[in-house]
Write a protein that holds these residues in place. Structure first.
Motif, PDB file in Angstrom:
ATOM      1  N   SER A 132      -1.447 -12.582  -3.053  1.00  0.00           N
ATOM      2  CA  SER A 132      -0.248 -12.023  -3.686  1.00  0.00           C
ATOM      3  C   SER A 132       0.258 -12.944  -4.786  1.00  0.00           C
ATOM      4  N   ASN A 186       6.757 -10.287  -6.145  1.00  0.00           N
ATOM      5  CA  ASN A 186       5.587 -10.442  -7.016  1.00  0.00           C
ATOM      6  C   ASN A 186       5.622 -11.820  -7.643  1.00  0.00           C
ATOM      7  N   GLU A 216      -5.644  -6.151  -0.849  1.00  0.00           N
ATOM      8  CA  GLU A 216      -4.218  -6.065  -1.162  1.00  0.00           C
ATOM      9  C   GLU A 216      -3.627  -4.658  -1.202  1.00  0.00           C
ATOM     10  N   ILE A 255       4.753  -2.151  -0.999  1.00  0.00           N
ATOM     11  CA  ILE A 255       3.997  -3.277  -0.424  1.00  0.00           C
ATOM     12  C   ILE A 255       3.440  -2.828   0.929  1.00  0.00           C
TER      13      ILE A 255
END
Length: 680
Positions: A472, A348, A491, A153
């Motif tokens: 997200s 997620n 992202e 991430i």
């Protein structure tokens, strides 16, 4: 005497001593060939060689250890294929399950050639209740996957990412250069881990969590419960030795704790009591400890013992403050607390289905920030991160919330007070410029300038956080765009908005008057300007979420007009499309759907023939069916990127769109199905 190749017992001294012990120096020692495979050791059949050694001889098979028993079975099978006089197998360390050990010990004979049997004896010198695992049953595999996801991430705080990488390096299986696990309590006054003592206590745990339970297996824990259930004075020397060793086993193998909890809840209660004493009264415990503990190991132990509902109940605001106090003086220990908490947040969208405690933890952290507890700036940095992770709520409600978030920026009052996102970016950039100029003059930074810069960054994150939270939660808003360009801008990757926000977040809260790194400030300035470019009201992202629907009548009209502009002939039924809308951003319907279909027709249809278009209303759906004759083509230079974009739109649940293509020898059929004002 037989032993397997690459066994730990292969030593001339060992066999010399063994022969002396047996009183026969003439015993022949034979190595049994074997091959290491993904499924374990396998023994190739070698009839001529073994037959001459086995026939009419007492065969002693020696092995250093067995984890599953498979090798033992194979070696016995190899020897028993011939005419041995007797077979004896001696295994020094057995780590097989109790039921296998019992089965082996009951075997007294085995069939050999010519329907005869010979005596068979199997002995384990020691039996350990400490299992090994094949890679596909590794109890740490889920944690390994989670760690890799956290590391990948872009805006994971650096300190947490560093911890995750270190943990991953420790728990991944190793083939070579193996070193002892160093994160365990040490013997007082030394840097030595009490290995032998730990193995003994791990053995006791293994006895009671195995498949078979025997009365004698509980003797250790019966004494354990009796000892720690009594209120003894803290003057007792090394009073906590046993419970420390048991807890150290949990630190090394956390999954043991839940297994023990099912069998011995009384032990669990005593461990919980001890861990609270260890954490909340550490200075008192220090005088009576049996081993030296690193604070991070104690934090690790706390999160093993208190998890899920127990953690939420234990981690009140007051206890959280005690936990922060416990981490003093090292901020790295607080980072470790936050790393452990991250497991309760969804990384997620799918993880939202199993995450149950993120909202409670978010609330506690926000309260601690408001109270300005010690290191609240670290908590603020962490809060910024978790606020960008996926959140609950359906697509429509979160989209409306994000639209309102942008619309608020257009209020005249914010403009007049210079409180819009763009104003904060300008102030932040200006303050960075001032800090750089100060450093270049070899002067110390002023606290008021640092505080002002942090203040502007907090205002900026108030704008960026809902955006990253939305993307997200619903990555499908980005992925259909060609070549994943929008996904990369917002992202993913080092140049994404998420990564740039993460970079600034990693430094802005830790800049002090002695900060000298001009290069870092310059990158921060570059990043904030790029962030503004990618998410302001002139950006592609804003265009998508502000024009998030498509008028289906306009869509059909534009499609037919586009085909005609390419000199393509069309034939269609009466257009029964009202001014209804579907949930596809106008940018996608024009640039992805219409453009891709027209390009397909130009490249692959027979230009002289008409393209047939059928439009139907089907319940709450509009169907657009296109049929065209296919032109023969020797080769294709297509990247198929347009087809991928259509497929991504179709696969998503947020657009209410289905794309189906059918191809025969002479005809190509495309079906576009639009859900009217809703999802599939």
């Amino acid at each position: 005497m037989f032993y397997p190749r690459e066994s730990g017992i292969k030593s001339d001294i060992f066999f010399t001593n063994l022969k002396t012990g047996l009183g026969n120096d003439k015993i022949e020692v034979i190595e049994m060939d074997r091959i290491n495979t993904a499924e374990g050791w396998r023994f190739p059949h070698n009839s001529k060689h073994l037959s001459s050694k086995v026939d009419n001889n007492l065969c002693l098979i020696i092995d250093d250890g067995s984890s599953t028993g498979d090798s033992l079975i194979q070696m016995i099978d190899e020897i028993s294929f011939y005419n041995a006089k007797e077979i004896i197998l001696l295994c020094f360390i057995g780590r097989i399950n109790d039921h296998k050990r019992e089965f082996f010990s009951r075997l007294s004979s085995i069939n050999v050639q010519k329907n005869t049997s010979v005596d068979l004896s199997i002995y384990f010198v020691t039996h350990w209740h400490i299992p090994t695992y094949y890679l596909d049953s590794n109890p740490l595999s889920k944690e390994t996957y989670w760690l890799k996801e956290l590391i990948n991430i872009s805006n994971t705080p650096n300190n947490i990412k560093r911890i995750a990488k270190r943990v991953l390096a420790e728990i991944e299986p190793k083939d070579k250069n193996f070193k002892d696990y160093k994160y365990l309590p040490k013997i007082k006054g030394t840097n030595l881990i009490p290995k032998k003592e730990l193995i003994k206590r791990r053995e006791e745990i293994g006895k009671v969590i195995g498949y078979r339970l025997y009365q004698e297996s509980f003797e250790y824990f019966n004494a354990f419960i009796k000892k720690y259930s009594q209120d003894k004075q803290l003057k007792e020397e090394n009073r906590y030795k046993e419970i420390e060793l048991i807890c150290a086993c949990f630190v090394y193998e956390p999954y043991l704790y839940d297994k023990l909890a099912l069998i011995l809840p009384d032990v669990v209660s005593l461990v919980e009591k001890f861990v609270k004493f260890l954490l909340y009264s550490f200075n008192t415990y220090e005088k009576h400890k049996a081993y030296n503990w690193d604070k991070r190991d104690i934090i690790h132990l706390f999160f093993i013992v208190f998890k899920d509902d127990k953690l939420i109940k234990e981690l009140t605001k007051e206890n959280f403050i005690k936990l922060i106090d416990f981490t003093e003086p090292k901020e790295s220990s607080l980072d470790y607390v936050l790393y452990k908490l991250t497991k309760y947040f969804p990384l997620n969208k799918t993880a939202l289905n199993t995450s149950k405690y993120d909202l409670q933890l978010t609330k506690i952290i926000a309260e601690l920030i408001d109270l300005k507890t010690p290191h609240y700036d670290v908590l603020k940095q962490y809060s910024n991160f978790i606020s960008t992770l996926p959140s609950r709520g359906n697509f429509t409600s979160q989209l409306l919330s994000l639209q309102a978030h942008y619309k608020k920026q257009q209020e005249p009052d914010l403009h007049s007070k210079k409180q819009q996102f763009g104003h904060y970016v300008s102030k932040f950039s200006s303050k960075i410029g001032k800090l750089i100029a100060t450093i270049n003059k070899n002067e110390k930074l002023l606290n008021e300038d640092i505080k002002e810069m942090k203040k502007q960054w907090m205002h900026i994150t108030e704008f960026t956080t809902p955006i990253l939270n939305f993307t997200s939660s619903f990555p499908d808003i980005l992925t259909p765009y060609p070549y994943f360009e929008l996904q990369k801008k917002i992202e993913e990757g080092n140049l994404s908005v998420r990564s740039r926000v993460g970079f600034i977040n990693n430094f802005v809260y830790f800049i002090n008057v002695d900060f000298k790194e001009v290069e870092v400030l310059e990158v921060m300035d570059l990043n904030i300007k790029q962030i503004q470019e990618e998410i302001n009201e002139d950006s592609l992202f804003y265009e998508l979420i502000s024009n998030c629907t498509t008028n289906l009548k306009d869509f059909v009209d534009h499609l037919i007009m586009g085909l005609k502009n390419e000199k393509l002939k069309t034939r269609h039924n009466e257009l029964l499309v009202s001014d209804s809308e579907c949930s596809i951003p106008e940018k996608f319907s024009k640039d992805l759907i219409i453009e891709e279909i027209i390009k397909n027709m130009v490249n692959h249809s027979v230009l002289e023939n008409e393209i047939e278009i059928e439009i139907h209303n089907e319940n709450d759906n509009i169907l657009v069916i296109l049929k065209n004759d296919i032109r023969p083509k020797d080769y294709s230079n297509s990247t198929r990127e347009g087809t991928r974009c259509l497929s991504n739109l179709s696969d998503s649940s947020i657009y209410g769109f289905t794309y189906i293509k059918k191809e025969s020898e002479n005809q190509f059929i495309q079906i576009l199905k639009f859900k009217i004002n809703g999802n599939k």
